[in-house]
Every structure is written in structure tokens, then in C-alpha cells.
Design an enzyme around this catalytic site. Sequence first.
Site, PDB file in Angstrom:
ATOM      1  N   ARG A   1      13.627  32.516 -10.675  1.00 27.19           N
ATOM      2  CA  ARG A   1      13.109  33.276  -9.581  1.00 27.19           C
ATOM      3  C   ARG A   1      13.857  32.682  -8.282  1.00 27.19           C
ATOM      4  NH1 ARG A   1       7.486  36.271  -9.669  1.00 27.19           N
ATOM      5  NH2 ARG A   1       8.631  37.473 -11.233  1.00 27.19           N
TER       6      ARG A   1
ATOM      7  N   CYS B   1       2.232  -8.236  -6.253  1.00 26.14           N
ATOM      8  CA  CYS B   1       2.931  -8.788  -7.146  1.00 26.14           C
ATOM      9  C   CYS B   1       2.773 -10.400  -6.892  1.00 26.14           C
ATOM     10  CB  CYS B   1       4.385  -8.383  -7.476  1.00 26.14           C
ATOM     11  SG  CYS B   1       5.199  -9.728  -8.675  1.00 26.14           S
TER      12      CYS B   1
ATOM     13  N   ARG C   1      -5.096   7.902   2.893  1.00 25.53           N
ATOM     14  CA  ARG C   1      -3.663   7.863   2.156  1.00 25.53           C
ATOM     15  C   ARG C   1      -3.183   9.057   1.321  1.00 25.53           C
ATOM     16  NH1 ARG C   1      -1.962   2.781   2.479  1.00 25.53           N
ATOM     17  NH2 ARG C   1      -3.539   1.104   2.703  1.00 25.53           N
TER      18      ARG C   1
ATOM     19  N   MET D   1      -8.864   4.140   9.012  1.00 31.41           N
ATOM     20  CA  MET D   1      -8.245   2.803   8.653  1.00 31.41           C
ATOM     21  C   MET D   1      -7.735   2.265   9.916  1.00 31.41           C
ATOM     22  SD  MET D   1      -6.862   3.545   4.721  1.00 31.41           S
ATOM     23  CE  MET D   1      -7.755   3.331   3.426  1.00 31.41           C
TER      24      MET D   1
ATOM     25  N   GLY E   1      11.956  31.755  15.299  1.00 25.16           N
ATOM     26  CA  GLY E   1      13.048  31.006  15.709  1.00 25.16           C
ATOM     27  C   GLY E   1      14.054  31.626  16.745  1.00 25.16           C
ATOM     28  N   GLY E   2      14.221  32.996  16.500  1.00 27.11           N
ATOM     29  CA  GLY E   2      15.243  33.947  17.189  1.00 27.11           C
ATOM     30  C   GLY E   2      16.321  33.463  16.817  1.00 27.11           C
TER      31      GLY E   2
ATOM     32  N   GLY F   1       0.878  -1.241   0.040  1.00 27.68           N
ATOM     33  CA  GLY F   1       0.040   0.066  -0.002  1.00 27.68           C
ATOM     34  C   GLY F   1       0.870   1.242   0.161  1.00 27.68           C
TER      35      GLY F   1
ATOM     36  N   HIS G   1     -10.006   6.099   1.679  1.00 23.84           N
ATOM     37  CA  HIS G   1      -8.829   6.376   1.230  1.00 23.84           C
ATOM     38  C   HIS G   1      -8.205   7.957   1.253  1.00 23.84           C
ATOM     39  CE1 HIS G   1      -8.714   2.358  -0.222  1.00 23.84           C
ATOM     40  NE2 HIS G   1      -7.570   2.334  -0.743  1.00 23.84           N
TER      41      HIS G   1
ATOM     42  N   ASP H   1      -0.900   2.685   9.049  1.00 23.53           N
ATOM     43  CA  ASP H   1      -1.459   2.321   9.923  1.00 23.53           C
ATOM     44  C   ASP H   1      -0.636   2.339  11.286  1.00 23.53           C
ATOM     45  OD1 ASP H   1      -3.854   1.706   8.300  1.00 23.53           O
ATOM     46  OD2 ASP H   1      -3.001  -0.190   8.061  1.00 23.53           O
TER      47      ASP H   1
END
Length: 637
Positions: free
Chosen positions: A576, A98, A310, A217, A584-585, A34, A307, A175
Site C-alpha cells: 500500500r 566496556c 531517554r 537529568m 506550506g503553500g 548512554g 529514564h 544532556d
Amino acid sequence: MDADDSRAPKGSLRKFLEHLSGAGKAIGVLTSGGDAQGMNAAVRAVVRMGIYVGAKVYFIYEGYQGMVDGGANIAEADWESVSSILQVGGTIIGSARCQAFRTREGRLKAACNLLQRGITNLCVIGGDGSLTGANLFRKEWSGLLEELARNGQIDKEAVQKYAYLNVVGMVGSIDNDFCGTDMTIGTDSALHRIIEVIDAIMTTAQSHQRTFVLEVMGRHCGYLALVSALACGADWVFLPESPPEEGWEEQMCVKLSENRARKKRLNIIIVAEGAIDTQNKPITSEKIKELVVTQLGYDTRVTILGHVQRGGTPSAFDRILASRMGVEAVIALLEATPDTPACVVSLNGNHAVRLPLMECVQMTQDVQKAMDERRFQDAVRLRGRSFAGNLNTYKRLAIKLPDDQIPKTNCNVAVINVGAPAAGMNAAVRSAVRVGIADGHRMLAIYDGFDGFAKGQIKEIGWTDVGGWTGQGGSILGTKRVLPGKYLEEIATQMRAHSINALLIIGGFEAYLGLLELSAAREKHEEFCVPMVMVPATVSNNVPGSDFSIGADTALNTITDTCDRIKQSASGTKRRVFIIETMGGYCGYLANMGGLAAGADAAYIFEEPFDIRDLQSNVEHLTEKMKTTIQRGLVLR
């Protein structure tokens, strides 16, 4: 920074990479099973790190199917072929189930196709099934070579030259169902999708006083259901690993009606698709809806996310996790010897580590076995520390015992927010208040930071007062950057007046300094001789002693999102360069990690001094880059 950039690394990294050479080696990368958001970031990291150390890297398209079919399915990748894929969900090299690879003939064809290109290093991104297949392939490798030699498809020299196959796995699964890693690639992004939907549903549910049953899911693993329930403060959650006790139907209805009696206008119930009861019978979202409608008569709707979870762009966390794992995977392949067992790159705490692949697969299968045999406590324990911790936290925050069942401690605990607001502060306050009440303490809220503390803006806060706080940004209690130094007298007086026995400070660097000031004043003011704890909450992530601060992840996602949009707008206007300034300093966390997640060309940060020569080499790099197909630059500071 390993971004869309080809500059030589700084000194320390150069030293680190000296012993690694990929010269003469070929690495194949495939995604299988998946798909999950962040897989592309992992593919990009493998390709670029491989090229960086001098190896050849090949895409294997359509997972194991492409390996079996060969031909154009196995193609060499270059630096540019993985440009602009960080922000793309799914996997650009495709994934397929497969059947052929499950047979020996299929694996024989696959071995032959790899040998034609000299590939003896495999990086597999997929679930436990894909990784088990890779391990079997590795075990059979020498036998397959001998068979190919007997058939005359390869010569004796090739058998000796390519005698060993090295395999490294990375787990891509939304998952988070793989044992041995804290997070799998894709889980965080799936949680983002779920929380976005819950936030949208909550507004409509509140308008109509509805109950929503939300199916997420997780056929064999309840991680997504559990963590999203924790994140949105759901009324009830159903998980495969921890089924509800007998008689849950009545308990749930009592809980829902109690919440309505407390002026709550909506109920959210979250169900994992694999939810079961103690007899291993499925608990479906429709069954729950019927129960609520018949027992309570509430207007109830079911939403199945499917889905959607996902899809979409990967979160900043997934991009960074996958990039770090991909780099570690290449290093693992180059360091592997014929005796090294196949390993999987995992996340432990905040570190990418290597673990023996089959041990992790075995543990993952043990969880399923425990669930099948109804040993549910074992299943939770095998899922790991963080799963069990999340489950306990959810139970403590969701279910309140009646007051007469909570033994009182006569301890007053005060909660205060200090510093700039950070996303998640309110969730931390809610959590602290509810755990405190469950432990029998009296909880006090201090409004408007140390300033409000000195003025006596202190009120008792109850269980229901913090309902619905998890999803709210900013600070509901109010927060200021003021330090307590000049109000020590007044604060001590307030602590005495309200008999405060413990203080919880939630905030950023100011909270840290404030706590130091209070503890330094303990000799003068005995009121400060009580337990004082600080929870770091700042977008800058600059509090010493903690890898993460509350709010930093949300800020990082905002930066990444903005960079994605800028990159998209730049794809139309060529040549560009965009310079993006982050908060964040003096801490470079946001700029550095934002650069990694967005694929920037450079990040200028306070911790890494740079001079005119660095600027010049970056300008030269950008000039060269404008001659390629990627005619844009992104620089963070």
C-alpha cells in the site's frame, strides 16, 4: 531524498558526490555510552550513505564490547537492515560500557577483529568518554598492528595495507553537555519528554494550588533544566553551572509567595540532578521541598523524571540532525588522509561542521574543572553562546524588579500578531512584553491583527497578563491575514492617538508584506517613521532571511508523528502507498523535512519542478520496493 528509497540523486547532488568513492573501503559504525533518541537515525544515515558511495558498512553491536568480542558482533549491513528504524528510540545495535577496551589487550583484540573485515574507518556515536577512547585507539593503531604482526596474527602486507585508522565522532547525549556543538543528538527529544510532563503536571497543580519540584537529568550540565524552565516559565531553576547566590533560600520563598499573591495558582521549580550551591554542596529536590513546606506551608510534591527522558520516539529535529550528521560523517571518513586528526561532526547555527575531536573534549573537561574550582562564570562562558544567552533570557523573563527600581523610558511599544496562527506566537508575545517592561517601556497589545489595529483594539498589557502563555497554542491576541494597505489612514491615526513609538509584528509572510507596506507609506504618514521589527512565526517557514520560523518545528513534529502512525498502520496491510499532503503553500520546507524525518520515498515540492518522467521513475521504484520485505510506500507533497 535519502529516505527509504534508492533513486539516483538529482544533478547537483550527483556532482557533489562525484569526487567521493568508497570503493574498497570498509566503515564500522557503533553506538557507545548512554543511549539517546536519534542514534538510530544516525546509524541509518551512515549505513545508507556508505552503501551509496560504494563502501562496505559494518554494524558493531554492543559498542566497544562488541569490537573486543568480535565474531557475530561485527556484521555487514545492507540498505534494508536500517529500514523502519528512524522512529525507534534508543539504538538497535546496542550500547554497553566496556572495561576491556580501557586496557591495551582489549584494544589489541579489537584491532584484530576489525582487520579481519578490513575495517579502517570508524564512526563512533556516543559521549565524550566514548570519543576519547576512539581517539586513543587511533593513536595506538600502528603500534597495535606491529604487535599483531609480531604475534603472527596478521602478515606484513596487512600492516602496510591497513596502516591508518580514520575516526569520526557524533555526539549522542541527552544532556547536551559536549562543547563545540549547539545541539547533541537526543537533547531535543529529551526536552519533548520533559515539556510533556510539565504540561500534564501544570493542570493538576493548578487544580490544587500546589508547588511542584521537578528533577530532570543533567549530572554535570544544566542545559535540560535551563531550557525546560525557559519553555514553561518556571518560577525557579537550579543548575550546576550557575548556582544560586548566598541566601537563595529566602529569595526563592519571596519569589514564590509574590507569584501566589499575583493570583498564580501553582509554582514550578526545576532542578538539574547535579544542582549545587556556591560551596559545591548538592541541592536536592527533597531539600527544596522541605524548605517550601516549612517556610511557606505550601502543598509541595517532588517528581523525578529519570529514564523517561531517554525513552520514546525521537523528535523530528533529532531525526534530521542525526541524518545530516551521519551523511557528513561518511564524507569526512572518505576525505580523511593519514594526517587528518580525528574529528567530531557538530552543529553550528544550522550547518553540520567538522571540529577537531580532542579540542572539543578538552573544552568539555574544562567546564567541569571550572565548576570544581568554583569558577562558575567561566563554566557558563565555556558552555557556549547559546547556553549563556538562554540563562540571561530566563533571568530577564522570570524575575521582575519592583516598579520603583525600573527607570521609565516614556516609550510606547506595541505588539501585534499577523497572518495564520503558529505555535509559539504567545511565547514570543510574553517574552517581548516582559523584556519591554524590564527595560522601562510601556507595552501595548493590539488585538486581531491590522484589522483590529485600524479599529483601535489596543490595550496596555502588564507583566502578569502574559503569565502562563508559553505553553498555549494559537494566538491569544487574535490574528488575521488582512494586510494594512487599505487601512493606512486609520492605522496612522491610532498610532498617533496611542503615541506608539515602536511596533513589533509577530507573524508569517503576511506580516512580512504588511511591514513592507507600512515602510513604503512612511513618506505619506510620519507616524510610520518609528522602529518596526518583524519576528517570523509561520508553520510554512517561508519568511526570507531566517533559517527557522516560530511554529515550523511544532508543525514538523505533527507531520512526523502522523507519518509514523500511518507507517505503523501500513505494516499490517501490505503493498500500500500513502500520499500525505502537508501545508506550506509554495514553500516545500514541511514536505521536504517531513519526508526526511519520516523516511518517505519521495517528496514533491514547488521549488523542485517535476514532470511525468519523475513520477514514472518513482512508480517504478515503488514497484521494485514492493518485492522487498518493506511492502509500503510513503509520498509527501
